[in-house]
Design a protein around this motif. Structure first.
Motif, PDB file in Angstrom:
ATOM      1  N   THR A 134       0.836  -1.195   0.000  1.00  0.00           N
ATOM      2  CA  THR A 134       0.000   0.000   0.000  1.00  0.00           C
ATOM      3  C   THR A 134       0.874   1.250   0.000  1.00  0.00           C
ATOM      4  O   THR A 134       1.880   1.313   0.709  1.00  0.00           O
ATOM      5  N   HIS A 135       0.472   2.241  -0.803  1.00  0.00           N
ATOM      6  CA  HIS A 135       1.208   3.493  -0.913  1.00  0.00           C
ATOM      7  C   HIS A 135       0.240   4.660  -0.706  1.00  0.00           C
ATOM      8  O   HIS A 135      -0.970   4.541  -0.954  1.00  0.00           O
ATOM      9  N   PHE A 136       0.790   5.804  -0.298  1.00  0.00           N
ATOM     10  CA  PHE A 136      -0.002   7.006  -0.077  1.00  0.00           C
ATOM     11  C   PHE A 136       0.623   8.132  -0.898  1.00  0.00           C
ATOM     12  O   PHE A 136       1.799   8.453  -0.732  1.00  0.00           O
ATOM     13  N   MET A 137      -0.185   8.710  -1.773  1.00  0.00           N
ATOM     14  CA  MET A 137       0.329   9.630  -2.776  1.00  0.00           C
ATOM     15  C   MET A 137      -0.461  10.936  -2.777  1.00  0.00           C
ATOM     16  O   MET A 137      -1.679  10.938  -2.561  1.00  0.00           O
ATOM     17  N   VAL A 138       0.222  12.040  -3.016  1.00  0.00           N
ATOM     18  CA  VAL A 138      -0.442  13.328  -3.202  1.00  0.00           C
ATOM     19  C   VAL A 138      -1.117  13.321  -4.573  1.00  0.00           C
ATOM     20  O   VAL A 138      -0.489  12.993  -5.589  1.00  0.00           O
ATOM     21  N   THR A 139      -2.405  13.655  -4.616  1.00  0.00           N
ATOM     22  CA  THR A 139      -3.143  13.667  -5.888  1.00  0.00           C
ATOM     23  C   THR A 139      -3.631  15.053  -6.293  1.00  0.00           C
ATOM     24  O   THR A 139      -3.878  15.286  -7.464  1.00  0.00           O
ATOM     25  N   HIS A 140      -3.797  15.968  -5.340  1.00  0.00           N
ATOM     26  CA  HIS A 140      -4.230  17.332  -5.655  1.00  0.00           C
ATOM     27  C   HIS A 140      -3.499  18.314  -4.751  1.00  0.00           C
ATOM     28  O   HIS A 140      -3.202  17.995  -3.591  1.00  0.00           O
ATOM     29  N   VAL A 141      -3.249  19.499  -5.277  1.00  0.00           N
ATOM     30  CA  VAL A 141      -2.631  20.577  -4.518  1.00  0.00           C
ATOM     31  C   VAL A 141      -3.479  21.825  -4.710  1.00  0.00           C
ATOM     32  O   VAL A 141      -3.924  22.124  -5.824  1.00  0.00           O
TER      33      VAL A 141
END
Length: 648
Positions: A143-150
């Motif tokens: 499992t990974h956690f990623m930035v998708t919106h800024v």
């Protein structure tokens, strides 16, 4: 020289998003916001606990279930808290945030996102946020956690959509998500973990206490895999307003099935990360020209509710309609716009996507099901828990004279005094005639996409979709949010007994509030009688979100949905060339992948005809002047299509 379409769209968005920028410009640091918080007196705290006891002990429909499933006793905990408050003085009472924390934790202990303690001013209507959004995906490594919106205007070295988060204030991010998840009231593990991810950067203060930390330190890997760190302060801003007033006595308020946390968060994400949606809604309200649409997108008059588009997959081009919320005042208008949008999408297959939809108007959810199936819709029945207070409310509104009709539940609640039944009889909350008023409108195969943030009216929609065999349910989590109830607010309950001198409800101080699950929902079909609460809907097929899904607009998810659609045939029936001759009604029936049709005129069965080459001439002898004809199409004995046509 003329402006390009892109230039015009950019100029439109620049102008239309100005109110959003102005709102965000008023955001304040968490520390500054908290300086003005905390004005409840000791008597006001006691009043809040007393009213919480009324709701949980005398209105809360899931109390027996929650006590059994989660080994909790919120009523006793409130009694203990009330006793402690009796021994306190204004000088010895603890800081206000500790009081809010304890009451909130008691409500959260039942793991019911319908049943909430709502914090008073200045928390009411505000959100705590960090200027970026994090989502989860899975691959062979885990499992990974990623930035998708800024958020617009925010930047940091090497930071943006696609960077992977590794640690959260020194804690491995997966552990930070688990710690967050433990604080939230999801009905199952998937729902709690999903909310643990979401709450990393967005927290509605109406539902939750402000973060304990004033800032977070985010450790991440940039696009080159270089480890970096970012320190960012929590900020507070006023959220976009809700779409429905759930406190006022109205059909919409009485039929609410809404996860308020999800609704608040959804509006916050629009404010922070989707200025285009705000711009589109402003254009609709001002009757202005809309900005240029993205390729394949269909314009909608409800941009906060729907997004409709053509999607290209490895299995072909299909329609995709995202339903962000069922939170509307007018369910009929909701259905009309839904039907209009799906009519402009490919008819060979439709992807209905309700991920992250926290619910809203239960009628809107159940009215929509009929448009996707030839089968008659049976709305989910609902039950009260049998208490003297609930019986008093139902008796007060049993004849419809107040504009509210709760009479169906009264006889069984009165009988419960003698037989000791825990729950009333079950009756549909949604009018069955409304759930079948227009019938099937889309004739291609349909797949439904869900996740663990589907809740309340959306749980009811998903359950109805599965119970009526409309198509496969494709889940990105192993369960929906499992919220199976109709929810009423403390203010609504109080107003329902307005004028009753013996009412136990007292107005709450400083815009604080409470909500409670008032009627529980039961499934129909093969799982008839099974409660939705805590169980939710298990999807028929599973798909784990991928990195490509998060960065390329759900590319792998839509491919999976396309594979489910490609082997399913469309079925359709229609009536043409209707004439009346010597008292007989004659017309042609045309059909796709149908071998037999049954004909009903004004709800009466009048003919059954086998089809050759997908068409047949039908004569209904001695037919009275008809108003409508319904054609039901069958393939190998199974009902596969239905169409109602006006005859005059």
């Amino acid at each position: 020289m003329t402006d390009s379409a892109d230039d015009r769209t950019a100029a439109f968005l620049q102008h239309a998003a100005e109110p959003v920028r102005a709102r965000l410009a008023t955001s304040t640091p968490l520390s500054s916001f908290l300086e003005g918080a905390g004005t409840l007196t000791l008597e006001e705290r006691r009043l809040i606990v007393d009213q919480a006891l009324v709701l949980l002990e005398q209105n809360y429909v899931h109390l027996p279930l929650k006590a059994a499933m989660h080994a909790v006793n919120p009523v006793q905990r409130l009694r203990v808290l009330r006793r402690r408050l009796e021994r306190q003085t204004e000088q010895t009472m603890p800081r206000e945030w500790l009081f809010h924390a304890e009451v909130s934790e008691i409500f959260h202990s039942v793991r019911d996102l319908h049943t909430n303690y709502l914090l008073p001013d200045p928390f009411n209507g505000r959100i705590a946020f960090l200027p970026f959004l994090i989502e989860q995906y899975t691959d062979e490594q885990g499992t990974h956690f990623m930035v998708t919106h800024v958020a617009e205007g925010f930047s940091a070295p090497g930071f943006g959509p696609g960077v992977e988060i590794t640690h959260w204030s020194g804690i491995p991010v997966s552990s930070a998500v688990d710690l967050n998840a433990a604080r939230f009231a999801g009905s199952n593990a998937a729902a709690r973990r999903s909310r643990g991810v979401q709450s990393l950067t967005v927290r509605p203060l109406r539902i939750h206490l402000p973060p304990f930390e004033e800032w977070v330190t985010v450790s991440y890997l940039d696009a080159n895999g270089t480890p970096r760190e970012l320190r960012e302060n929590w900020r507070i801003v006023e959220n976009l307003p809700p779409m429905v007033d759930a406190d006022a006595i109205s059909a919409a308020a009485l039929a609410q099935g809404l996860d308020l946390d999800a609704d608040e968060t959804s509006r916050a994400k629009v404010l922070l990360f989707a200025p285009r949606v705000v711009a589109q809604e402003r254009a609709v309200q001002a009757d202005e020209a809309m900005p240029e649409l993205r390729r394949g997108e269909v314009a909608t008059t409800m941009p906060k509710v729907f997004k409709a588009q053509h999607v290209e997959t490895s299995s072909g081009t299909f329609g995709h309609i995202r339903i962000f919320t069922f939170g509307v005042d007018d369910p009929a208008a909701f259905v009309r716009e839904f039907v209009r949008l799906i009519g402009q999408l490919p008819q060979n297959g439709l992807i209905v996507d309700v991920r992250d939809n926290g619910g809203g108007h239960i009628h809107a959810a159940e009215f929509t099901l009929q448009t996707l199936t030839p089968r008659r819709i049976a709305p989910e029945p609902v039950q009260f828990i049998n208490t003297p207070l609930n019986l008093r409310i139902c008796r007060r509104h049993q004849d419809g004279s107040t504009g509210i009709d709760l009479g169906a539940w009264v006889p069984s609640m009165e009988q419960a005094i003698e037989i000791g039944a825990t729950f009333s009889s079950a009756f549909p909350l949604t009018p069955e005639e409304g759930a079948n008023a227009i019938g099937q409108q889309y004739f291609g195969p349909v797949v439904l996409i869900t996740n663990a943030r589907c809740y309340s009216a959306t749980d009811i929609f998903v359950a109805g979709f599965q119970d009526h065999g409309i198509g496969p349910v494709l889940g990105t989590d192993e369960n929906t949010g499992a919220g199976g109830a109709n929810v009423w607010t403390h203010k609504l309950l109080s107003d329902l007994l307005q004028g009753d001198r013996a009412t136990p409800y007292v107005p709450l101080p400083k815009a604080s509030g409470m909500r409670v699950s008032i009627r529980r929902t039961l499934r129909v079909g093969a799982l008839s009688g099974t409660p939705v609460e805590d169980l939710g809907v298990i999807p028929d097929e599973a798909h784990r979100m991928t990195r490509r899904d998060l960065l390329e607009d759900n590319a792998d998810l839509f491919d999976r949905a396309g594979r489910l659609l490609k082997d399913r045939e469309p079925h359709a029936v229609s009536i043409t060339d209707t004439i009346s001759v010597n008292g007989s009604l004659k017309f042609k029936v045309r059909a796709t992948n149908v071998d037999r049709v049954d004909v009903y005129v004004d709800q009466r069965p009048r003919a059954s005809v086998d089809l050759t080459d997908g068409q047949a001439d039908v004569t209904v002898p001695a037919a009275p002047p008809g108003h409508s004809a319904r054609i039901e199409g069958f393939e190998a004995g199974h009902l596969v299509a239905s169409k109602t046509e006006r005859l005059n």
